[in-house]
Design a protein around this motif. Structure first.
Motif, short mmCIF file in Angstrom:
data_model
loop_
_atom_site.label_atom_id
_atom_site.label_comp_id
_atom_site.label_asym_id
_atom_site.label_seq_id
_atom_site.Cartn_x
_atom_site.Cartn_y
_atom_site.Cartn_z
N ASP A 43 99.71 63.30 -73.12
CA ASP A 43 100.02 61.79 -73.21
C ASP A 43 100.08 61.15 -71.85
OD1 ASP A 43 101.00 61.81 -76.03
OD2 ASP A 43 102.16 63.47 -75.55
N GLY A 44 100.24 61.98 -70.88
CA GLY A 44 100.32 61.51 -69.50
C GLY A 44 99.58 62.41 -68.46
N VAL A 45 99.01 61.92 -67.44
CA VAL A 45 98.61 62.82 -66.29
C VAL A 45 98.70 61.92 -65.17
CG1 VAL A 45 96.30 63.72 -65.11
CG2 VAL A 45 96.30 63.42 -67.87
N VAL A 46 99.24 62.75 -64.22
CA VAL A 46 99.74 62.23 -62.67
C VAL A 46 98.86 62.82 -61.82
CG1 VAL A 46 101.41 61.69 -61.24
CG2 VAL A 46 102.13 61.37 -63.52
N LEU A 47 97.99 62.44 -61.15
CA LEU A 47 97.17 62.70 -60.08
C LEU A 47 97.84 62.86 -58.69
CD1 LEU A 47 94.36 61.10 -62.18
CD2 LEU A 47 94.44 63.68 -61.87
N SER A 48 98.45 63.64 -58.35
CA SER A 48 99.25 63.65 -56.85
C SER A 48 98.73 64.43 -55.88
CB SER A 48 100.67 64.05 -57.24
OG SER A 48 101.74 63.65 -56.18
N ALA A 49 97.71 65.38 -56.38
CA ALA A 49 97.35 66.52 -55.27
C ALA A 49 96.40 65.60 -54.05
CB ALA A 49 96.21 67.45 -55.87
N GLY A 50 96.77 65.88 -52.80
CA GLY A 50 96.29 65.11 -51.70
C GLY A 50 96.35 65.86 -50.26
N ILE A 51 95.41 65.41 -49.47
CA ILE A 51 95.45 66.20 -48.16
C ILE A 51 95.24 64.90 -47.01
CG2 ILE A 51 94.93 68.50 -48.75
CD1 ILE A 51 92.01 67.84 -47.82
N ILE A 52 95.55 65.24 -45.81
CA ILE A 52 95.31 64.16 -44.94
C ILE A 52 95.14 64.93 -43.71
CG2 ILE A 52 97.67 63.83 -44.25
CD1 ILE A 52 97.39 61.08 -43.63
N LYS A 53 94.06 64.18 -42.92
CA LYS A 53 93.71 64.79 -41.37
C LYS A 53 93.37 63.48 -40.63
CE LYS A 53 91.20 68.02 -38.77
NZ LYS A 53 89.96 68.98 -38.69
N ALA A 54 94.16 63.56 -39.68
CA ALA A 54 94.04 62.20 -38.77
C ALA A 54 92.90 62.50 -37.58
CB ALA A 54 95.27 61.89 -37.92
N LEU A 55 91.98 61.65 -37.52
CA LEU A 55 90.78 61.75 -36.38
C LEU A 55 90.41 60.30 -36.22
CD1 LEU A 55 88.62 64.74 -37.50
CD2 LEU A 55 90.04 64.70 -35.42
N PRO A 56 90.34 59.97 -34.82
CA PRO A 56 89.83 58.87 -34.41
C PRO A 56 88.31 58.75 -35.19
CG PRO A 56 90.59 59.66 -32.50
CD PRO A 56 90.82 60.85 -33.57
N PHE A 57 87.80 57.66 -35.58
CA PHE A 57 86.62 57.45 -36.47
C PHE A 57 85.22 58.18 -35.62
CE2 PHE A 57 82.83 55.43 -37.99
CZ PHE A 57 82.65 55.72 -39.20
N LYS A 58 85.25 57.96 -34.31
CA LYS A 58 84.20 58.64 -33.58
C LYS A 58 84.03 60.16 -33.63
CE LYS A 58 85.90 58.41 -29.07
NZ LYS A 58 85.81 58.19 -27.50
N PHE A 59 85.18 60.65 -33.98
CA PHE A 59 85.44 62.22 -33.96
C PHE A 59 85.15 62.71 -35.52
CE2 PHE A 59 87.88 61.46 -30.05
CZ PHE A 59 86.72 61.93 -29.32
N VAL A 60 85.15 61.82 -36.62
CA VAL A 60 85.11 61.95 -37.92
C VAL A 60 83.73 63.09 -38.08
CG1 VAL A 60 84.58 61.30 -40.10
CG2 VAL A 60 86.12 60.13 -38.83
N ASN A 61 83.68 64.03 -38.76
CA ASN A 61 82.82 65.01 -39.02
C ASN A 61 82.38 65.09 -40.77
OD1 ASN A 61 84.07 67.70 -39.77
ND2 ASN A 61 85.13 66.73 -37.95
N LYS A 62 81.40 65.47 -41.08
CA LYS A 62 81.00 65.59 -42.50
C LYS A 62 81.80 66.69 -43.27
CE LYS A 62 77.22 65.87 -45.94
NZ LYS A 62 77.83 66.95 -46.65
#
Length: 246
Positions: free
Chosen positions: A81-100
Motif C-alpha cells: 500500500d506504500g513505498v518510501v524510497l529513502s536509500a541515498g548516498i552523497i559525495k562532495a566534489l567541485p564540479f571540475k573534479f567530477v568524474n564518471k
C-alpha cells in the motif's frame, strides 16, 4: 473518531532503512500501524531496526543497485500500500573534479535504483490501488545549489522530475506519488570530516529553526502514506526548518 493519519492495515516498504531518515521512517510507520518491510545493505544495522518495529513484515539484505537482488526483493514482497524510497548516498566534489565513476554511482543509488524498484513493482502488480509512493529527495534537488554538491543535486533533480510523470500516469489508479525535500537533517551522512564543528554551527544559523531530526521527515512520510493525503499527488513537501524562505 477515525484517525486519517493511521497506517493500520497498510503494508509499507521502506528502502535505506538501516540508518538515518529511512530508519526513522520505518520505525514511525510501524508505530502508526503499518506492517513494515525494510531493506538495506548492512545486515547488523537492519536487524537492529527490524527488532524495533511494532508490526514487522520482513527484512531484505540487498544492494538495490544490483538488478538481480532488486528482482529478488520484488518477487518476495507482498502487495504493498506504500513505498518510501529513502536509500541515498552523497559525495562532495567541485564540479571540475567530477568524474564518471562517482557520477554513475550516485545516480545508480539515488535515481536509477529507486525508479526501477517502482517500475518493477508496477510490472508485477504489487502496488495496490489507492497506494502511495514517497521519494525522499532534498532541497538540493529542487531549490538550492551549494558548492561541491552538483552530483547529488543532479540525482535528486532527476528524481523530482520522474516523480511528477509517474504521478500523472498512476492517477487513474488513485496511486499517489510525492516527494519529501528535507533540508539538513542530523544523520550519520553529515557526521564526517568534510566540515569542522565550527563550520557546521555556522551553517546551522542559516536555518531559522535549526537543523532537523529524522523524526521530522518521518512524520511527513507518515502523512503522505496515510489517507490524510488522499488528494495529494505530484507534490513536493519541503521540510527544511525555514531554510528556503531566507
Amino acid at each position: 473518531m477515525n484517525n486519517p493519519f493511521s497506517l493500520k492495515g497498510k503494508k509499507v516498504l521502506v528502502t535505506g532503512a538501516s540508518s538515518g531518515i529511512g530508519r526513522q521512517i520505518a520505525i514511525s510507520a510501524s508505530a502508526m500501524g503499518a506492517e513494515t518491510y525494510i531493506t538495506g545493505r548492512n545486515d547488523q544495522r537492519l536487524s537492529e531496526v527490524f527488532d524495533l518495529l511494532e508490526i514487522p513484515g520482513k527484512k531484505y539484505i540487498a544492494d538495490l543497485t544490483i538488478e538481480q537482488e532488486l528482482n529478488d526483493i520484488v518477487e518476495q514482497l507482498p502487495n504493498l500500500d506504500g513505498v518510501v524510497l529513502s536509500a541515498g548516498i552523497i559525495k562532495a566534489l567541485p564540479f571540475k573534479f567530477v568524474n564518471k565513476t562517482d557520477l554513475d554511482a550516485i545516480f545508480q543509488t539515488n535515481f536509477i535504483s529507486p525508479s526501477f524498484l517502482v517500475n518493477k513493482l508496477l510490472r508485477a502488480k504489487k502496488l495496490n490501488k489507492k497506494g502511495s509512493v514517497v521519494f525522499i529527495s532534498s532541497i538540493a534537488g529542487n531549490y538550492i545549489g551549494s558548492i561541491g554538491n552538483s552530483m547529488y543535486s543532479a540525482s535528486k533533480g532527476a528524481m523530482n522530475a520522474i516523480q511528477k510523470v509517474i504521478a500523472i500516469e498512476l492517477a487513474p489508479q488513485k496511486i499517489r506519488v510525492n516527494n519529501i525535500s528535507p533540508g539538513m537533517i542530523r544523520t550519520a551522512l553529515i557526521d564526517d570530516d568534510t566540515f569542522t564543528d565550527e563550520q557546521m554551527k555556522e551553517d546551522e544559523k542559516k536555518y531559522p529553526l535549526g537543523y532537523g531530526e529524522p523524526a521530522d521527515v518521518a512524520n511527513g512520510a507518515v502523512y503522505l502514506l496515510s489517507d490524510a493525503s488522499k488528494w495529494v499527488t505530484g507534490s513536493t513537501l519541503v521540510i527544511d526548518g525555514g531554510f528556503i524562505i531566507r
